[in-house]
Design a protein around this motif. Structure first.
Motif, PDB file in Angstrom:
ATOM      1  N   ILE A 180       0.510  -1.372  -0.409  1.00  0.00           N
ATOM      2  CA  ILE A 180       0.052   0.206   0.068  1.00  0.00           C
ATOM      3  C   ILE A 180       0.550   1.189   0.609  1.00  0.00           C
ATOM      4  N   LEU A 181       2.111   1.278   0.792  1.00  0.00           N
ATOM      5  CA  LEU A 181       2.972   2.325   0.485  1.00  0.00           C
ATOM      6  C   LEU A 181       3.432   2.675  -0.754  1.00  0.00           C
ATOM      7  N   GLN A 182       3.357   1.866  -1.551  1.00  0.00           N
ATOM      8  CA  GLN A 182       3.987   2.038  -2.758  1.00  0.00           C
ATOM      9  C   GLN A 182       2.775   2.695  -3.544  1.00  0.00           C
ATOM     10  N   LYS A 183       2.046   1.696  -3.215  1.00  0.00           N
ATOM     11  CA  LYS A 183       1.232   1.822  -4.761  1.00  0.00           C
ATOM     12  C   LYS A 183       0.358   3.536  -4.153  1.00  0.00           C
ATOM     13  N   SER A 184       0.533   3.926  -3.272  1.00  0.00           N
ATOM     14  CA  SER A 184       0.146   5.738  -2.517  1.00  0.00           C
ATOM     15  C   SER A 184       1.330   6.460  -3.680  1.00  0.00           C
ATOM     16  N   GLY A 185       2.272   5.670  -3.661  1.00  0.00           N
ATOM     17  CA  GLY A 185       3.779   6.604  -4.916  1.00  0.00           C
ATOM     18  C   GLY A 185       4.369   7.859  -3.175  1.00  0.00           C
ATOM     19  N   VAL A 206      -3.987  16.132  -1.617  1.00  0.00           N
ATOM     20  CA  VAL A 206      -4.887  16.916  -2.237  1.00  0.00           C
ATOM     21  C   VAL A 206      -6.280  15.702  -2.384  1.00  0.00           C
ATOM     22  N   HIS A 207      -6.930  16.712  -2.004  1.00  0.00           N
ATOM     23  CA  HIS A 207      -8.836  16.330  -1.106  1.00  0.00           C
ATOM     24  C   HIS A 207     -10.003  15.748  -2.009  1.00  0.00           C
ATOM     25  N   ASN A 208     -10.760  15.463  -1.727  1.00  0.00           N
ATOM     26  CA  ASN A 208     -12.000  15.374  -2.583  1.00  0.00           C
ATOM     27  C   ASN A 208     -13.212  15.865  -2.215  1.00  0.00           C
ATOM     28  N   HIS A 209     -13.944  15.912  -2.736  1.00  0.00           N
ATOM     29  CA  HIS A 209     -14.583  16.963  -2.298  1.00  0.00           C
ATOM     30  C   HIS A 209     -15.771  17.170  -1.096  1.00  0.00           C
ATOM     31  N   SER A 210     -14.928  15.512  -0.670  1.00  0.00           N
ATOM     32  CA  SER A 210     -15.663  15.175   1.162  1.00  0.00           C
ATOM     33  C   SER A 210     -14.752  15.844   2.051  1.00  0.00           C
ATOM     34  N   GLY A 211     -13.897  15.979   1.680  1.00  0.00           N
ATOM     35  CA  GLY A 211     -12.461  16.449   2.550  1.00  0.00           C
ATOM     36  C   GLY A 211     -11.320  15.149   3.049  1.00  0.00           C
ATOM     37  N   LYS A 212     -11.094  14.009   1.970  1.00  0.00           N
ATOM     38  CA  LYS A 212     -10.589  12.853   2.210  1.00  0.00           C
ATOM     39  C   LYS A 212      -9.376  13.056   1.614  1.00  0.00           C
ATOM     40  N   ILE A 213      -8.422  12.820   2.325  1.00  0.00           N
ATOM     41  CA  ILE A 213      -7.192  13.029   0.953  1.00  0.00           C
ATOM     42  C   ILE A 213      -6.912  12.136   0.133  1.00  0.00           C
ATOM     43  N   LEU A 214      -7.080  12.055  -1.037  1.00  0.00           N
ATOM     44  CA  LEU A 214      -7.057  11.012  -2.262  1.00  0.00           C
ATOM     45  C   LEU A 214      -5.406  10.873  -2.162  1.00  0.00           C
ATOM     46  N   GLY A 215      -4.499  11.725  -2.171  1.00  0.00           N
ATOM     47  CA  GLY A 215      -2.921  12.057  -2.275  1.00  0.00           C
ATOM     48  C   GLY A 215      -1.897  13.024  -2.366  1.00  0.00           C
ATOM     49  N   PHE A 216      -1.512  13.216  -3.115  1.00  0.00           N
ATOM     50  CA  PHE A 216      -0.123  14.499  -2.761  1.00  0.00           C
ATOM     51  C   PHE A 216       0.481  15.182  -4.375  1.00  0.00           C
ATOM     52  N   GLY A 217       0.582  16.116  -3.784  1.00  0.00           N
ATOM     53  CA  GLY A 217       1.373  16.915  -4.470  1.00  0.00           C
ATOM     54  C   GLY A 217       2.801  17.688  -4.330  1.00  0.00           C
ATOM     55  N   ALA A 218       3.968  17.268  -4.662  1.00  0.00           N
ATOM     56  CA  ALA A 218       5.186  17.203  -3.977  1.00  0.00           C
ATOM     57  C   ALA A 218       6.376  18.454  -4.667  1.00  0.00           C
ATOM     58  N   ARG A 219       5.915  19.527  -3.896  1.00  0.00           N
ATOM     59  CA  ARG A 219       6.530  21.077  -4.770  1.00  0.00           C
ATOM     60  C   ARG A 219       7.990  20.938  -4.557  1.00  0.00           C
ATOM     61  N   ILE A 220       9.335  20.598  -5.099  1.00  0.00           N
ATOM     62  CA  ILE A 220      10.994  21.184  -5.154  1.00  0.00           C
ATOM     63  C   ILE A 220      10.552  22.397  -4.380  1.00  0.00           C
ATOM     64  N   ILE A 221      11.789  22.739  -3.590  1.00  0.00           N
ATOM     65  CA  ILE A 221      12.380  23.623  -3.032  1.00  0.00           C
ATOM     66  C   ILE A 221      13.103  24.768  -3.761  1.00  0.00           C
ATOM     67  N   GLY A 222      12.678  25.671  -4.300  1.00  0.00           N
ATOM     68  CA  GLY A 222      14.047  26.778  -4.881  1.00  0.00           C
ATOM     69  C   GLY A 222      14.126  25.960  -6.409  1.00  0.00           C
ATOM     70  N   PRO A 234       0.659   8.516  -8.402  1.00  0.00           N
ATOM     71  CA  PRO A 234       0.647   7.805  -9.919  1.00  0.00           C
ATOM     72  C   PRO A 234      -1.189   7.821  -9.176  1.00  0.00           C
ATOM     73  N   GLU A 235      -1.047   7.450 -10.363  1.00  0.00           N
ATOM     74  CA  GLU A 235      -2.828   6.723 -10.551  1.00  0.00           C
ATOM     75  C   GLU A 235      -2.507   5.545  -9.695  1.00  0.00           C
ATOM     76  N   ASN A 236      -4.096   5.342  -9.060  1.00  0.00           N
ATOM     77  CA  ASN A 236      -4.329   4.403  -8.301  1.00  0.00           C
ATOM     78  C   ASN A 236      -5.727   4.056  -8.212  1.00  0.00           C
ATOM     79  N   GLU A 237      -6.117   3.433  -6.707  1.00  0.00           N
ATOM     80  CA  GLU A 237      -7.544   2.873  -6.946  1.00  0.00           C
ATOM     81  C   GLU A 237      -8.521   4.329  -6.497  1.00  0.00           C
ATOM     82  N   ILE A 238      -7.813   5.459  -5.762  1.00  0.00           N
ATOM     83  CA  ILE A 238      -8.226   6.453  -5.093  1.00  0.00           C
ATOM     84  C   ILE A 238      -7.940   7.850  -5.924  1.00  0.00           C
ATOM     85  N   TYR A 239      -6.738   7.665  -6.446  1.00  0.00           N
ATOM     86  CA  TYR A 239      -6.390   9.115  -7.505  1.00  0.00           C
ATOM     87  C   TYR A 239      -6.274   8.732  -8.510  1.00  0.00           C
ATOM     88  N   VAL A 240      -7.113   9.640  -8.786  1.00  0.00           N
ATOM     89  CA  VAL A 240      -7.720   8.976 -10.720  1.00  0.00           C
ATOM     90  C   VAL A 240      -7.848  10.940 -10.783  1.00  0.00           C
TER      91      VAL A 240
END
Ligand code: ZN
Length: 641
Positions: A180-185, A206-222, A234-240
């Motif tokens: 699951i850890l790998q699937k989550s990215g 990244v939340h869905n419209h009811s506030g559950k967390i679907l996944g993440f965006g990770a931004r580089i610093i600088g 990555p695309e998975n069961e909940i992150y589309v």
């Protein structure tokens, strides 16, 4: 999954006049009802609804279907959504079937991902605010960019340490599953060890419209030219990705209140605008808009305003998704941010109030904007101007809902003015595009198919029934499937039903793949203890299949002369004679099969054989011939068309 029993209950309640009449004003004309077509623009009604057939058909644009396809087309519902809508309307309690093992498996993975994401968010936020590296690298960077602490907390931003596997180790010791850890990215496998994927980055949940967390965006610093600016789940069961609008959870109420949704490109644009008090804003993630995203917007408002960077790539990305937005019935406006700025930087520069004024003053209508840009491009080149006329007509044709009619007329008027062409000409062109699109969508119209057969038989006359019969194998195959749907539940003899009898023989009798499929579907329903009728097909999820069955049942039916003579002029209904109909249809198809076997056998005979083989082949031939004679005798008594 809605159970077949519930579906049947819903279907039995459907009144097409009531449902379609709720959206289209209908007037009774003879047995049918007539109204202005909601799918193309017209001033005299050609949209016909048949309560007996439970079908609608527009003679202007050719669109046709049943109650469910009407809801799907008109209201943009999915099949299941349409069923739920109807269930609600008719107060039918929906019974859900037990989920399949596969569906349960997906559900379990989804649940695990939500739990893990929640854990990760808390871990990363904690790192950002309480650990030294988080504060020094992450928090200070966010503050430098002008984000205040309360907004960082609201959007649950976080920081991932630079260490190789700080998060992975924590998650593993908290008993999270490595798969699951790998699937989550969140982590990746390197040399048989789980390591963190977002090292040294700012984390945007990244939340869905009811506030559950679907996944993440990770931004580089600088700045770092070697690494990507953002890494996303990555695309998975909940992150589309195509179904996600960043910020929708935080924007819902404000969108509702303002009856407008602002759309920007990136995460930080959303957060900056929020901080400035502009909360009705979501982000598409930089790609062109998808239909799912547009539907998400449409749940809250019809007014979509797109705020994009001045650079041309951003504008082009915005324009690409917009034809679809028009089809969804959204009013689309466009605001261009001046060069070298983005919404994030520009709102910081202007301040909240001035930024809002800027949006108000610079909102451009999408269609008019597109026309302006293309007209400028075309200049005085007449060929290119003709292309522009076509293009704008195509775009306007996508506004094809009833409520869009005045809007469409308005666009036609304004565009004709800008293009300096006749309004009526443009109107005709728009209608042409509507027709084209509809005929492309409807590959095969049941009515046209029925008409084809009608013409065929009329040309030949009913006297030639036997001829038609022999020429049109397909007609007989269709007749058999029709018998199955109409008479399947009646008794064949004291032991079995007509359906059971047909099931024994059909694989030998039917060649047409589409017809075979209909029989197979009927069979699964029948075996599941359901009592299938034409309605089950009419409202089947697969619209193509539904159309095929409609055309099957719509086939003009008449008794042949032989048939009438046989019963000495007495008038019987098809219902009364169903056994004869099933029998003669099956006999015809059996005869066809036998004829084919005889042919094959004969071809075989022509080759060289041992005398033993010869004898077997000749015996087979004799046997088949006898079968043929027997069947022909039976068929001679009654012949059905
Ligand atoms: Zn129409």
């Amino acid at each position: 999954m809605i159970s077949q029993q519930s579906i049947q209950q819903i279907l039995s309640r459907i009144d097409i006049i009531e449902i379609v009449g709720g959206f289209v004003k209908l007037k009774k004309r003879g047995v049918n009802y007539l109204g202005l077509c909601p799918f193309h623009n017209e001033k005299t009604p050609s949209f016909t609804v048949s309560p007996t057939k439970e079908i609608y058909k527009c003679f202007g644009c050719g669109r046709s279907g049943n109650t469910i396809s009407f809801l799907m087309d008109h209201e943009k519902y999915s099949y299941v959504e349409a069923l739920r809508w109807l269930a609600n309307k008719y107060n039918v309690d929906i019974e859900e079937t037990e989920t399949s093992p596969e569906a349960r498996q997906v559900q379990q993975v989804s649940d695990s991902l939500y739990i893990l994401n929640n854990f990760a968010q808390q871990y990363f936020s904690n790192t950002l605010f309480t650990l030294e590296e988080g504060q020094d690298n992450g928090l200070s960077y966010l503050k430098e960019r002008g984000f205040r602490e309360e907004i960082i907390k609201k959007f649950q931003l976080g920081y991932c340490l630079q260490a190789r596997d700080a998060f992975a180790t924590t998650a593993l010791s908290a008993q999270y599953n490595p798969e699951i850890l790998q699937k989550s990215g969140l982590t990746v496998m390197r040399d048989d060890k789980l390591v963190d994927n977002y090292r040294g980055r700012i984390i945007f949940p990244v939340h869905n419209h009811s506030g559950k967390i679907l996944g993440f965006g990770a931004r580089i610093i600088g700045k770092n030219d070697k690494a990507p600016k953002y890494i996303n789940t990555p695309e998975n069961e909940i992150y589309v990705k195509s179904k996600i609008l960043y910020g929708s959870y935080f924007a819902r109420q404000a969108i509702d209140k303002h009856d407008e949704c602002l759309l920007v490109e990136g995460y930080t644009d959303v957060i900056s605008l929020h901080q400035a008090g502009i909360e009705n804003v979501v982000a598409s993630g930089g790609t062109s808009l998808t239909q799912d995203q547009l539907r998400l917007v449409k749940k809250y408002t019809n007014n979509l305003t797109i705020i994009y960077d001045g650079d041309s790539a951003g504008v082009k990305a915005a324009l690409r998704g917009l034809d679809m937005a028009l089809e969804e019935g959204l009013n689309v406006k466009l605001v261009l941010i001046p060069d070298k700025e983005d919404p994030d930087s520009y709102v910081h520069k202007l301040g909240a109030a001035k930024f809002q004024d800027f949006i108000k003053a610079n909102k451009k209508d999408f269609i008019i904007f597109q026309l302006e840009v293309s007209l400028q491009d075309a200049g005085s080149d007449t060929t290119r101007k003709a292309e522009v006329v076509n293009q704008v007509a195509e775009t306007i044709s996508r506004l094809n809902k009833v409520e869009d009619f005045t809007k469409q007329q308005d666009y036609i008027r304004r565009s004709a003015e800008m293009l300096k062409i006749e309004e009526t000409g443009l109107n005709a062109l728009v209608n042409k595009f509507i027709r084209q699109r509809i005929s492309k969508q409807e590959i095969k119209l049941p009515f046209d198919e029925a008409k084809y057969y009608e013409e065929q038989t009329q040309q030949k006359g009913y006297e030639d029934d036997t001829m038609v019969l022999l020429q049109k194998d397909e007609v007989q195959e269709r007749a058999l499937v029709r018998c199955l749907i109409e008479f399947g539940l009646k008794s064949w003899d004291e032991h079995v039903r007509v359906a059971d009898h047909i099931f024994e023989e059909y694989p030998d009798l039917i060649d047409d793949m589409r017809l075979l499929r209909i029989v197979e579907i009927y069979k699964t329903w029948h075996e599941a203890g359901l009592e299938p009728t034409d309605k089950n097909f009419l409202y089947h999820e697969d619209q193509q299949l539904s159309r095929e069955v409609v055309s099957l049942l719509d086939f003009p039916y008449e008794l042949s002369h032989n048939w009438k003579e046989h019963f000495e002029g007495k008038i019987f209904t098809r219902e009364e004679l169903y056994l004869e109909e099933v029998k003669s249809t099956m006999n015809y198809l059996k005869l066809r099969k036998i004829k084919k076997l005889i042919e094959e056998n004969q071809k075989d005979l022509e080759r060289l054989h041992t005398s033993e083989e010869q004898i077997i082949l000749i015996q087979t031939h004799q046997h088949l011939k006898q079968l043929e004679i027997d069947l022909t005798k039976q068929m001679g008594t009654v012949i059905l068309r």
